[in-house]
Scaffold this motif. Structure first.
Motif, PDB file in Angstrom:
ATOM      1  N   LEU A 191      41.643  32.353  31.438  1.00  0.00           N
ATOM      2  CA  LEU A 191      41.101  31.027  31.750  1.00  0.00           C
ATOM      3  C   LEU A 191      42.109  30.209  32.536  1.00  0.00           C
ATOM      4  O   LEU A 191      43.311  30.244  32.268  1.00  0.00           O
ATOM      5  CB  LEU A 191      40.774  30.271  30.457  1.00  0.00           C
ATOM      6  CG  LEU A 191      39.626  30.750  29.580  1.00  0.00           C
ATOM      7  CD1 LEU A 191      39.395  29.758  28.465  1.00  0.00           C
ATOM      8  CD2 LEU A 191      38.363  30.951  30.371  1.00  0.00           C
ATOM      9  N   GLY A 192      41.604  29.448  33.519  1.00  0.00           N
ATOM     10  CA  GLY A 192      42.445  28.506  34.234  1.00  0.00           C
ATOM     11  C   GLY A 192      43.222  29.074  35.391  1.00  0.00           C
ATOM     12  O   GLY A 192      44.116  28.411  35.913  1.00  0.00           O
ATOM     13  N   VAL A 193      42.910  30.292  35.833  1.00  0.00           N
ATOM     14  CA  VAL A 193      43.663  30.910  36.928  1.00  0.00           C
ATOM     15  C   VAL A 193      42.869  30.923  38.233  1.00  0.00           C
ATOM     16  O   VAL A 193      43.406  30.633  39.297  1.00  0.00           O
ATOM     17  CB  VAL A 193      44.107  32.342  36.561  1.00  0.00           C
ATOM     18  CG1 VAL A 193      44.682  33.066  37.765  1.00  0.00           C
ATOM     19  CG2 VAL A 193      45.142  32.293  35.439  1.00  0.00           C
ATOM     20  N   CYS A 194      41.588  31.248  38.184  1.00  0.00           N
ATOM     21  CA  CYS A 194      40.791  31.413  39.406  1.00  0.00           C
ATOM     22  C   CYS A 194      39.841  30.241  39.636  1.00  0.00           C
ATOM     23  O   CYS A 194      39.334  29.625  38.691  1.00  0.00           O
ATOM     24  CB  CYS A 194      39.976  32.699  39.328  1.00  0.00           C
ATOM     25  SG  CYS A 194      40.983  34.195  39.361  1.00  0.00           S
ATOM     26  N   TYR A 195      39.578  29.979  40.920  1.00  0.00           N
ATOM     27  CA  TYR A 195      38.553  29.028  41.324  1.00  0.00           C
ATOM     28  C   TYR A 195      37.240  29.782  41.542  1.00  0.00           C
ATOM     29  O   TYR A 195      37.250  30.974  41.861  1.00  0.00           O
ATOM     30  CB  TYR A 195      38.942  28.336  42.632  1.00  0.00           C
ATOM     31  CG  TYR A 195      40.086  27.376  42.514  1.00  0.00           C
ATOM     32  CD1 TYR A 195      39.896  26.114  41.964  1.00  0.00           C
ATOM     33  CD2 TYR A 195      41.360  27.721  42.964  1.00  0.00           C
ATOM     34  CE1 TYR A 195      40.941  25.208  41.866  1.00  0.00           C
ATOM     35  CE2 TYR A 195      42.415  26.824  42.872  1.00  0.00           C
ATOM     36  CZ  TYR A 195      42.198  25.575  42.321  1.00  0.00           C
ATOM     37  OH  TYR A 195      43.237  24.681  42.222  1.00  0.00           O
ATOM     38  N   PRO A 196      36.095  29.122  41.419  1.00  0.00           N
ATOM     39  CA  PRO A 196      34.821  29.821  41.645  1.00  0.00           C
ATOM     40  C   PRO A 196      34.657  30.358  43.064  1.00  0.00           C
ATOM     41  O   PRO A 196      34.008  31.381  43.267  1.00  0.00           O
ATOM     42  CB  PRO A 196      33.759  28.755  41.314  1.00  0.00           C
ATOM     43  CG  PRO A 196      34.476  27.452  41.327  1.00  0.00           C
ATOM     44  CD  PRO A 196      35.883  27.742  40.942  1.00  0.00           C
ATOM     45  N   ASP A 197      35.281  29.684  44.073  1.00  0.00           N
ATOM     46  CA  ASP A 197      35.109  30.172  45.443  1.00  0.00           C
ATOM     47  C   ASP A 197      35.921  31.434  45.728  1.00  0.00           C
ATOM     48  O   ASP A 197      35.811  32.015  46.807  1.00  0.00           O
ATOM     49  CB  ASP A 197      35.440  29.084  46.463  1.00  0.00           C
ATOM     50  CG  ASP A 197      36.859  28.554  46.325  1.00  0.00           C
ATOM     51  OD1 ASP A 197      37.630  29.111  45.530  1.00  0.00           O
ATOM     52  OD2 ASP A 197      37.188  27.576  47.024  1.00  0.00           O
ATOM     53  N   GLN A 198      36.732  31.872  44.747  1.00  0.00           N
ATOM     54  CA  GLN A 198      37.433  33.145  44.864  1.00  0.00           C
ATOM     55  C   GLN A 198      36.582  34.304  44.345  1.00  0.00           C
ATOM     56  O   GLN A 198      36.976  35.456  44.455  1.00  0.00           O
ATOM     57  CB  GLN A 198      38.751  33.110  44.080  1.00  0.00           C
ATOM     58  CG  GLN A 198      39.781  32.147  44.654  1.00  0.00           C
ATOM     59  CD  GLN A 198      40.990  32.021  43.757  1.00  0.00           C
ATOM     60  OE1 GLN A 198      40.906  31.574  42.617  1.00  0.00           O
ATOM     61  NE2 GLN A 198      42.132  32.443  44.269  1.00  0.00           N
ATOM     62  N   LEU A 199      35.420  33.956  43.797  1.00  0.00           N
ATOM     63  CA  LEU A 199      34.561  34.943  43.150  1.00  0.00           C
ATOM     64  C   LEU A 199      33.177  34.953  43.783  1.00  0.00           C
ATOM     65  O   LEU A 199      32.789  34.021  44.490  1.00  0.00           O
ATOM     66  CB  LEU A 199      34.444  34.623  41.655  1.00  0.00           C
ATOM     67  CG  LEU A 199      35.764  34.619  40.881  1.00  0.00           C
ATOM     68  CD1 LEU A 199      35.602  33.884  39.558  1.00  0.00           C
ATOM     69  CD2 LEU A 199      36.255  36.038  40.642  1.00  0.00           C
ATOM     70  N   SER A 200      32.447  36.022  43.516  1.00  0.00           N
ATOM     71  CA  SER A 200      31.066  36.154  43.990  1.00  0.00           C
ATOM     72  C   SER A 200      30.122  35.977  42.804  1.00  0.00           C
ATOM     73  O   SER A 200      30.248  36.689  41.800  1.00  0.00           O
ATOM     74  CB  SER A 200      30.868  37.538  44.626  1.00  0.00           C
ATOM     75  OG  SER A 200      29.527  37.731  45.010  1.00  0.00           O
TER      76      SER A 200
ATOM     77  N   ALA B  32      36.182  27.879  32.308  1.00  0.00           N
ATOM     78  CA  ALA B  32      37.270  28.537  33.041  1.00  0.00           C
ATOM     79  C   ALA B  32      37.674  27.777  34.288  1.00  0.00           C
ATOM     80  O   ALA B  32      38.869  27.689  34.619  1.00  0.00           O
ATOM     81  CB  ALA B  32      36.850  29.959  33.410  1.00  0.00           C
ATOM     82  N   PHE B  33      36.720  27.191  34.986  1.00  0.00           N
ATOM     83  CA  PHE B  33      37.007  26.574  36.279  1.00  0.00           C
ATOM     84  C   PHE B  33      37.409  25.105  36.147  1.00  0.00           C
ATOM     85  O   PHE B  33      38.205  24.600  36.949  1.00  0.00           O
ATOM     86  CB  PHE B  33      35.806  26.761  37.207  1.00  0.00           C
ATOM     87  CG  PHE B  33      35.387  28.204  37.305  1.00  0.00           C
ATOM     88  CD1 PHE B  33      36.284  29.167  37.732  1.00  0.00           C
ATOM     89  CD2 PHE B  33      34.114  28.615  36.921  1.00  0.00           C
ATOM     90  CE1 PHE B  33      35.925  30.506  37.802  1.00  0.00           C
ATOM     91  CE2 PHE B  33      33.736  29.951  36.990  1.00  0.00           C
ATOM     92  CZ  PHE B  33      34.648  30.896  37.428  1.00  0.00           C
ATOM     93  N   LEU B  34      36.886  24.427  35.120  1.00  0.00           N
ATOM     94  CA  LEU B  34      37.368  23.086  34.841  1.00  0.00           C
ATOM     95  C   LEU B  34      38.829  23.125  34.403  1.00  0.00           C
ATOM     96  O   LEU B  34      39.630  22.258  34.775  1.00  0.00           O
ATOM     97  CB  LEU B  34      36.516  22.432  33.753  1.00  0.00           C
ATOM     98  CG  LEU B  34      35.270  21.661  34.188  1.00  0.00           C
ATOM     99  CD1 LEU B  34      34.549  21.111  32.969  1.00  0.00           C
ATOM    100  CD2 LEU B  34      35.618  20.536  35.151  1.00  0.00           C
ATOM    101  N   LEU B  35      39.162  24.134  33.609  1.00  0.00           N
ATOM    102  CA  LEU B  35      40.542  24.272  33.152  1.00  0.00           C
ATOM    103  C   LEU B  35      41.472  24.503  34.338  1.00  0.00           C
ATOM    104  O   LEU B  35      42.589  23.974  34.375  1.00  0.00           O
ATOM    105  CB  LEU B  35      40.660  25.427  32.154  1.00  0.00           C
ATOM    106  CG  LEU B  35      42.033  25.609  31.507  1.00  0.00           C
ATOM    107  CD1 LEU B  35      42.454  24.360  30.753  1.00  0.00           C
ATOM    108  CD2 LEU B  35      42.033  26.816  30.577  1.00  0.00           C
ATOM    109  N   GLN B  36      41.015  25.274  35.315  1.00  0.00           N
ATOM    110  CA  GLN B  36      41.823  25.486  36.521  1.00  0.00           C
ATOM    111  C   GLN B  36      42.024  24.163  37.273  1.00  0.00           C
ATOM    112  O   GLN B  36      43.116  23.856  37.738  1.00  0.00           O
ATOM    113  CB  GLN B  36      41.134  26.507  37.429  1.00  0.00           C
ATOM    114  CG  GLN B  36      41.659  26.590  38.849  1.00  0.00           C
ATOM    115  CD  GLN B  36      43.106  27.025  38.932  1.00  0.00           C
ATOM    116  OE1 GLN B  36      43.686  27.466  37.964  1.00  0.00           O
ATOM    117  NE2 GLN B  36      43.688  26.895  40.106  1.00  0.00           N
TER     118      GLN B  36
END
Length: 416
Positions: free
Chosen positions: A152-161, A377-381
């Protein structure tokens, strides 16, 4: 064809049987004409004659058979799988943010991927473990994986599909929401761990402090820290910090005061640590080897941010996508989830708790994680750096920072 081959073999056997019958008829006639001595001589040359006949038969029949066999691709026709739409390597980056109680998550992932490789001829998975620093460096060099396993907290959603549809059915809606952004699922949680409170009881005793009784919660931690600090004031030894470890979690528990790095606790220079289960497991291993120090560990209840996610990289080729989805499906299978549980991790699906290694600490963690509160996960990032800074202000006693901090925590878990 099989039938032709069968008929050919039968024909050859019949010819050989006829030759053998003629041979024995000749032997019988010879013995009858010339008596017993001739029979003795026949026993010497008959085996040689049979061997000669067999060699002749081999030379007669085998060349044509071998020539035909060499032209056939029997193995390919019978055993080779159908041609795959894609053949090659599918890369999986496993970013390590926390570790299981024992063993290796990346090794488990590689073992799970082997099952897919056996199903698909020419398809291979390359599981690469790395820390967040290496992950950032690889991205800066323009590298990109096909799948991402990340904390959690490492990746942004735009890094994923985003998934076209949820690839598994065994995960709850609340769990799936951990990897949701703007109404789409970009990643799924597949394993988690718990936060632990670890107390260096030997250091308490050395500094003349009594470890308090009672339930190990935020109030207990404050009491223990104050007890340790008070005991040190009367001595001439160097003052050591009472608390160490995760500053954000310490602030979330409502604690105040200095929170040293976990390394201070690991080296025996802090009394209490807010850490993870792997830290407790490592200390147990040291104790078993006759090293380390006396300690007690318990599970901190409530929420956990020690969650590992899996998702498709934004740059994955379409021809690889089906194989990557199959790996994700297999990760959520009962067999794979048991593999994670045997490492001292906790399943996001229903897995028999008896699969856990024998440990009172792990059994307690399993109870605390039945309905865990997990941040998005993405808010934590997005808030991670700000949370760390705000947490330090909260620990220093800043009342305004505490209000902001609590609002951020609520948003992380509820999404609002």
């Amino acid at each position: 064809e099989p039938d032709d081959f069968k008929e050919s073999c039968i024909a050859r056997l019949l010819i050989f049987a006829q030759l053998t019958a003629l041979l024995f008829q000749g032997m019988h006639a010879y013995a009858k004409a010339y008596g017993g001595k001739a029979m003795m001589r026949a026993r010497e040359w008959v085996p040689r004659l049979i061997a000669t006949v067999l060699i002749a038969a081999y030379l007669l029949f085998m060349p044509a058979y071998l020539n035909d066999a060499l032209k056939e691709r029997t193995y390919d026709e019978k055993f080779s799988p159908t041609e795959e739409p894609y053949t090659g390597i599918i890369s999986v980056w496993h970013i390590v943010g926390f570790k299981p109680y024992s063993g290796s998550m990346s090794t488990a992932l590689a073992a799970i991927a082997k099952g897919i490789e056996r199903r698909h001829h020419g398809v291979f998975f390359d599981v690469i473990a790395m820390d967040e620093t290496e992950y950032t460096e690889r991205l800066a060099r323009g590298e990109s994986p096909d799948l991402l396993s990340f904390p959690l907290g490492v990746c942004y959603p735009d890094q994923l599909s985003a998934f076209d549809e949820l690839p598994v059915e065994c995960i709850s809606k609340d769990m799936a929401a951990v990897g949701e952004w703007d109404g789409k699922i970009y990643a799924l949680p597949y394993a988690m761990s718990a936060h632990a409170l670890i107390v260096n009881t030997g250091l308490f005793q050395e500094r003349g402090a009594m470890v308090p009784e009672g339930t190990r919660n935020a109030a207990w931690i404050l009491q223990a820290a104050e007890t340790f600090a008070a005991a040190q004031k009367s001595g001439k030894q160097k003052q050591l910090p009472a608390l160490s470890g995760n500053a954000v979690l310490a602030a979330a528990l409502g604690l105040t005061g200095e929170v040293a790095e976990y390394d201070a606790f690991r080296s025996g220079k802090a009394a209490i640590a807010i850490a993870d289960l792997r830290s407790a497991g490592d200390l147990e291993a040291l104790q078993s080897a006759g090293k380390g120090f006396a300690f007690e560990a318990s599970v901190l209840s409530g929420s956990t941010s020690l969650v590992q996610m899996i998702g498709l990289s934004h740059g994955i080729d379409q021809e690889k996508r089906a194989y990557a989805i199959e790996l994700i499906e297999r990760i959520f299978s009962e067999i794979a989830q048991k593999q994670f549980v045997q490492l001292g991790l906790f399943s996001v699906t229903e897995v028999d708790p008896q699969a856990l290694p024998e440990s009172a600490l792990l059994a307690s963690a399993a109870e605390h994680l039945r309905e865990p509160k997990i941040p998005n996960a993405f808010l934590l990032q997005r808030y991670r750096d700000a949370l760390e800074k705000t947490a330090r202000r909260v620990l220093a006693g800043d009342a305004e920072a505490k209000k902001d901090f609590e609002a951020r925590l609520k948003e992380l878990v509820s999404g609002t």
